[in-house]
Design a protein around this motif. Structure first.
Motif, PDB file in Angstrom:
ATOM      1  N   GLN A   1       0.844  -1.194   0.000  1.00 27.98           N
ATOM      2  CA  GLN A   1       0.000   0.000   0.000  1.00 27.98           C
ATOM      3  C   GLN A   1       0.873   1.235   0.000  1.00 27.98           C
ATOM      4  N   LEU A   2       0.486   2.206  -0.799  1.00 31.69           N
ATOM      5  CA  LEU A   2       1.138   3.512  -0.811  1.00 31.69           C
ATOM      6  C   LEU A   2       0.100   4.543  -0.382  1.00 31.69           C
ATOM      7  N   VAL A   3       0.441   5.348   0.584  1.00 35.31           N
ATOM      8  CA  VAL A   3      -0.488   6.356   1.092  1.00 35.31           C
ATOM      9  C   VAL A   3       0.176   7.718   1.037  1.00 35.31           C
ATOM     10  N   GLU A   4      -0.422   8.618   0.237  1.00 30.38           N
ATOM     11  CA  GLU A   4       0.088   9.983   0.113  1.00 30.38           C
ATOM     12  C   GLU A   4      -0.553  10.882   1.163  1.00 30.38           C
ATOM     13  N   SER A   5       0.161  11.927   1.514  1.00 30.40           N
ATOM     14  CA  SER A   5      -0.373  12.950   2.411  1.00 30.40           C
ATOM     15  C   SER A   5       0.344  14.253   2.123  1.00 30.40           C
ATOM     16  N   GLY A   6      -0.226  15.339   2.639  1.00 35.44           N
ATOM     17  CA  GLY A   6       0.439  16.627   2.530  1.00 35.44           C
ATOM     18  C   GLY A   6      -0.149  17.570   1.508  1.00 35.44           C
ATOM     19  N   GLY A   7      -1.135  17.115   0.741  1.00 34.50           N
ATOM     20  CA  GLY A   7      -1.747  18.012  -0.224  1.00 34.50           C
ATOM     21  C   GLY A   7      -2.610  19.054   0.467  1.00 34.50           C
ATOM     22  N   GLY A   8      -3.108  19.992  -0.330  1.00 43.58           N
ATOM     23  CA  GLY A   8      -3.956  21.028   0.232  1.00 43.58           C
ATOM     24  C   GLY A   8      -4.071  22.211  -0.686  1.00 43.58           C
TER      25      GLY A   8
ATOM     26  N   LEU B   1       4.493  23.335  -0.453  1.00 51.86           N
ATOM     27  CA  LEU B   1       3.883  22.172   0.163  1.00 51.86           C
ATOM     28  C   LEU B   1       4.894  21.031   0.134  1.00 51.86           C
ATOM     29  N   ARG B   2       4.757  20.131   1.083  1.00 49.72           N
ATOM     30  CA  ARG B   2       5.589  18.935   1.095  1.00 49.72           C
ATOM     31  C   ARG B   2       4.690  17.710   1.106  1.00 49.72           C
TER      32      ARG B   2
ATOM     33  N   THR C   1      -3.346  12.638  -3.827  1.00 49.65           N
ATOM     34  CA  THR C   1      -3.624  13.743  -2.913  1.00 49.65           C
ATOM     35  C   THR C   1      -3.779  15.014  -3.745  1.00 49.65           C
ATOM     36  N   GLN C   2      -4.792  15.779  -3.432  1.00 46.41           N
ATOM     37  CA  GLN C   2      -5.115  16.981  -4.220  1.00 46.41           C
ATOM     38  C   GLN C   2      -4.225  18.138  -3.814  1.00 46.41           C
ATOM     39  N   VAL C   3      -3.651  18.794  -4.804  1.00 46.22           N
ATOM     40  CA  VAL C   3      -2.909  20.035  -4.606  1.00 46.22           C
ATOM     41  C   VAL C   3      -3.605  21.112  -5.429  1.00 46.22           C
ATOM     42  N   THR C   4      -4.001  22.175  -4.757  1.00 51.59           N
ATOM     43  CA  THR C   4      -4.673  23.285  -5.434  1.00 51.59           C
ATOM     44  C   THR C   4      -3.915  24.565  -5.138  1.00 51.59           C
ATOM     45  N   VAL C   5      -3.523  25.261  -6.185  1.00 50.88           N
ATOM     46  CA  VAL C   5      -2.763  26.497  -6.038  1.00 50.88           C
ATOM     47  C   VAL C   5      -3.625  27.643  -6.560  1.00 50.88           C
ATOM     48  N   SER C   6      -3.927  28.574  -5.702  1.00 49.15           N
ATOM     49  CA  SER C   6      -4.760  29.704  -6.088  1.00 49.15           C
ATOM     50  C   SER C   6      -3.892  30.875  -6.531  1.00 49.15           C
ATOM     51  N   SER C   7      -4.417  31.644  -7.459  1.00 48.11           N
ATOM     52  CA  SER C   7      -3.639  32.790  -7.982  1.00 48.11           C
ATOM     53  C   SER C   7      -3.889  34.038  -7.165  1.00 48.11           C
TER      54      SER C   7
ATOM     55  N   LEU D   1       5.092  27.431  -5.901  1.00 47.69           N
ATOM     56  CA  LEU D   1       3.955  26.799  -6.580  1.00 47.69           C
ATOM     57  C   LEU D   1       3.192  27.821  -7.416  1.00 47.69           C
ATOM     58  N   ALA D   2       2.671  27.326  -8.532  1.00 47.99           N
ATOM     59  CA  ALA D   2       1.919  28.151  -9.469  1.00 47.99           C
ATOM     60  C   ALA D   2       0.576  27.479  -9.745  1.00 47.99           C
ATOM     61  N   PRO D   3      -0.407  28.238 -10.195  1.00 52.93           N
ATOM     62  CA  PRO D   3      -1.721  27.641 -10.481  1.00 52.93           C
ATOM     63  C   PRO D   3      -1.648  26.434 -11.409  1.00 52.93           C
ATOM     64  N   GLU D   4      -0.716  26.433 -12.329  1.00 52.14           N
ATOM     65  CA  GLU D   4      -0.599  25.291 -13.260  1.00 52.14           C
ATOM     66  C   GLU D   4      -0.089  24.029 -12.592  1.00 52.14           C
ATOM     67  N   ASP D   5       0.320  24.114 -11.349  1.00 51.48           N
ATOM     68  CA  ASP D   5       0.707  22.922 -10.585  1.00 51.48           C
ATOM     69  C   ASP D   5      -0.501  22.233  -9.962  1.00 51.48           C
ATOM     70  N   THR D   6      -1.654  22.851 -10.067  1.00 53.79           N
ATOM     71  CA  THR D   6      -2.871  22.262  -9.510  1.00 53.79           C
ATOM     72  C   THR D   6      -3.177  20.926 -10.176  1.00 53.79           C
ATOM     73  N   ALA D   7      -3.311  19.895  -9.367  1.00 55.97           N
ATOM     74  CA  ALA D   7      -3.538  18.540  -9.887  1.00 55.97           C
ATOM     75  C   ALA D   7      -3.706  17.583  -8.717  1.00 55.97           C
TER      76      ALA D   7
END
Length: 122
Positions: A3-10, A18-19, A116-122, A85-91
């Motif tokens: 199992q692989l479990v990601e964390s740290g998005g936001g 972010l890490r 894990t979701q990463v959202t970068v706002s402008s 981080l830039a908005p285009e990194d959102t994924a």
């Protein structure tokens, strides 16, 4: 078995950091290369960064100089430090282990985390 479990998005503002962490669990003896991938809405999944079992790294051109991948073999964990981080990194960011060697023999190919979701706002 693995199992692989990601964390740290936001959610973070442009220019922020972010890490991400990805912890592997199971009857694991060792792990070959590990990588971080991302998939934005309407786009194909792309590899962001790669780290070999010996620590060699490779990055997508779009993140070079901003992202750093590292791993702690004792903890069976891979990290992705993301700066500027830039908005285009959102994924959605996914962790991958290309081959996991199991205690007692055998191996598992192509393990993925749930993302894990990463959202970068402008």
């Amino acid at each position: 078995q693995v199992q692989l479990v990601e964390s740290g998005g936001g959610l973070v503002q442009a220019g922020g950091s972010l890490r991400l962490s990805c912890a592997a669990s199971g009857r694991i003896s060792s792990i070959n290369a590990m990588g971080w991938y991302r998939q934005a809405p309407g786009k194909q999944r792309e590899r962001v960064a790669f780290i070999g079992s010996g620590g060699n790294t490779n990055y997508a051109d779009s993140v070079k100089g901003r992202f750093t991948i590292s791993r702690d073999n004792a903890k069976k964990t891979v990290y992705l430090q993301m700066n500027s981080l830039a908005p285009e990194d959102t994924a959605v960011y996914y962790c991958n282990a290309d081959r996991v060697w199991l205690i007692g023999g055998g191996s598992v190919f192509g393990s993925w985390g749930q993302g894990t979701q990463v959202t970068v706002s402008s």
